[in-house]
Design an enzyme around this catalytic site. Structure first.
Site, PDB file in Angstrom:
ATOM      1  N   VAL A  27       1.234  -3.695   4.560  1.00 56.84           N
ATOM      2  CA  VAL A  27       1.027  -5.653   4.696  1.00 56.84           C
ATOM      3  C   VAL A  27       2.089  -6.007   4.571  1.00 56.84           C
ATOM      4  CG1 VAL A  27      -2.009  -5.125   4.124  1.00 56.84           C
ATOM      5  CG2 VAL A  27       0.176  -5.690   2.010  1.00 56.84           C
ATOM      6  N   TYR A  83      -1.995  -2.876 -10.633  1.00 51.20           N
ATOM      7  CA  TYR A  83      -1.935  -2.870  -9.131  1.00 51.20           C
ATOM      8  C   TYR A  83      -1.480  -3.642  -8.873  1.00 51.20           C
ATOM      9  CZ  TYR A  83      -4.115  -2.709  -4.532  1.00 51.20           C
ATOM     10  OH  TYR A  83      -3.635  -2.039  -3.312  1.00 51.20           O
ATOM     11  N   TYR A  88      -4.849   3.525   6.943  1.00 52.02           N
ATOM     12  CA  TYR A  88      -6.473   2.760   7.190  1.00 52.02           C
ATOM     13  C   TYR A  88      -6.984   3.210   7.447  1.00 52.02           C
ATOM     14  CZ  TYR A  88      -3.265  -0.447   4.986  1.00 52.02           C
ATOM     15  OH  TYR A  88      -1.678  -0.850   4.092  1.00 52.02           O
ATOM     16  N   SER A 101       0.536  -1.461  -0.515  1.00 50.38           N
ATOM     17  CA  SER A 101      -0.138  -0.138  -0.699  1.00 50.38           C
ATOM     18  C   SER A 101       1.080   1.473  -0.570  1.00 50.38           C
ATOM     19  CB  SER A 101      -1.208  -0.047   1.399  1.00 50.38           C
ATOM     20  OG  SER A 101      -2.118  -0.720   0.610  1.00 50.38           O
ATOM     21  N   LYS A 114       0.314   4.070  -2.945  1.00 48.42           N
ATOM     22  CA  LYS A 114      -1.034   4.430  -2.995  1.00 48.42           C
ATOM     23  C   LYS A 114       0.137   5.648  -3.632  1.00 48.42           C
ATOM     24  CE  LYS A 114      -4.101   0.415  -1.575  1.00 48.42           C
ATOM     25  NZ  LYS A 114      -4.530   0.196  -0.185  1.00 48.42           N
TER      26      LYS A 114
HETATM   27  N1  GLN Z   1      -1.579  -5.606  -2.596  1.00 45.51           N
HETATM   28  C1  GLN Z   1      -1.648  -5.561  -0.784  1.00 45.51           C
HETATM   29  C2  GLN Z   1      -3.404  -5.850  -1.734  1.00 45.51           C
HETATM   30  O1  GLN Z   1      -4.495  -4.875  -2.879  1.00 45.51           O
HETATM   31  C3  GLN Z   1      -2.074  -4.522  -0.575  1.00 45.51           C
HETATM   32  C4  GLN Z   1      -3.224  -4.045   0.472  1.00 45.51           C
HETATM   33  C5  GLN Z   1      -2.603  -3.246   1.378  1.00 45.51           C
HETATM   34  O2  GLN Z   1      -0.698  -3.223   1.621  1.00 45.51           O
HETATM   35  N2  GLN Z   1      -3.010  -3.133   2.769  1.00 45.51           N
HETATM   36  O3  GLN Z   1      -4.405  -6.477  -0.743  1.00 45.51           O
END
Ligand code: GLN
Length: 305
Positions: free
Chosen positions: A259, A189, A241, A61, A64
């Protein structure tokens, strides 16, 4: 600074046992849960680090804000905001944030999966490959590594276990928010999430955002200052988040988690911070990473509040 960072690594390492590595894809579950590293780049260009800061991991993430920046550079803030809102959802990053009948684009933001997937459609370029290479080039500038590359195993794992993200993307398509070829957008993505970095790269990206678009070493401008304000503001309200409010109280600086266990943090005008510790809490944020940032924030009076 080095002594302080060493001490904080010692103090915070026990917290790694309170979290769990991400297991939604097999590749992330393989990482060693007790790792903890930190890297700081000051606005004047000074580098300091401690712990396991040389281990590499994927952006997840943390890509992003880069997707958002690329979308802003290519389209301007007005167009981007007409596609995806800027308000915190208060929901998990992969939530299906839709009502009974409709999905309102104002109820998603670029720091949740739905918003980031839409950002992939806003990158300019004549072909998919050209669009992705432009994103990779911007990423290279931000993390201070022009050789930045994809972790192929993580990318394939994301693609093969991406049912939830596929569901989110097809829902966006059915509601008219996502335009173009859904599988191609998803590929962008998944690849973007699989770009490899280390703590130094995250600290470098934080430093560019802290310097409002200028590289910490050369002072060269990568993007206009108003875009840094846009991105930093969204990081502050949505970057951690549905843990962003609590993080604002405990740490008080714009930041983005992933994550993989990384956290990229921005102390406007002062420094960029990169953290790695893959044991996560139930919201998907690094447990020891947040502890370390909280202590660092107290010691150095980093909170912007
Ligand atoms: N690749 C992860 C997903 O799309 C990225 C999300 C994250 O880091 N929270 O679920």
């Amino acid at each position: 600074m080095e002594e302080l960072l060493e001490r904080l690594i010692e103090e915070c390492r026990p917290y790694t046992s309170l979290g769990k590595t991400a297991d939604y894809i097999p590749e992330l579950a393989k990482k060693s849960p007790e790792a903890l590293g930190v890297y700081v780049i000051g606005s004047e260009g000074r580098h300091s680090w401690a712990g396991d800061c040389r281990q590499s991991f994927t952006l997840q993430s943390m890509v992003k804000p880069i997707l958002l920046l690329q979308a802003l550079l290519d389209n301007g803030a007005e167009t981007v905001q007409s596609k995806v809102g800027v308000e915190a959802t208060g929901k998990p990053f992969d939530a299906i944030n839709a009502g009974e009948r409709t999905l309102d684009s104002r109820h998603i933001n670029p720091m949740v999966n739905m918003g980031a997937i839409v950002m992939c459609t806003l990158i300019h370029g004549d072909s998919y490959e050209e669009r992705f290479q432009r994103l990779l080039a911007l990423t290279g500038q931000l993390v201070g590594d022009s050789q930045v590359s994809i972790d192929q195993a993580v990318y394939l794992s994301e693609k093969n276990h991406g049912s939830k993200n596929r569901a989110l993307a097809y829902l966006l398509k059915s509601c008219g928010i996502l335009e173009g070829d859904v599988e191609e957008v998803l590929d962008c993505y998944f690849r973007a999430c699989s770009i490899q970095v280390d703590c130094r790269g995250l600290a470098h990206m934080g430093a560019v955002l802290a310097n409002r678009g200028r590289l910490p070493d050369s002072n060269q401008r990568v993007f206009p200052a108003p875009l840094a304000r846009y991105v930093n503001a969204i990081l502050m309200t949505c970057g951690m988040y549905d843990g962003s409010g609590e993080f604002a109280i405990r740490v008080g600086i714009p930041a983005k988690s992933g994550v993989s266990g990384g956290i990229m943090a921005v102390v406007p005008t002062r420094m960029g911070i990169g953290i790695y510790s893959p044991a996560l809490d139930h919201k998907g944020n690094s447990v020891a990473g947040i502890q370390l940032l909280e202590k660092l924030s107290r010691e150095l009076y980093l909170s912007i509040f």
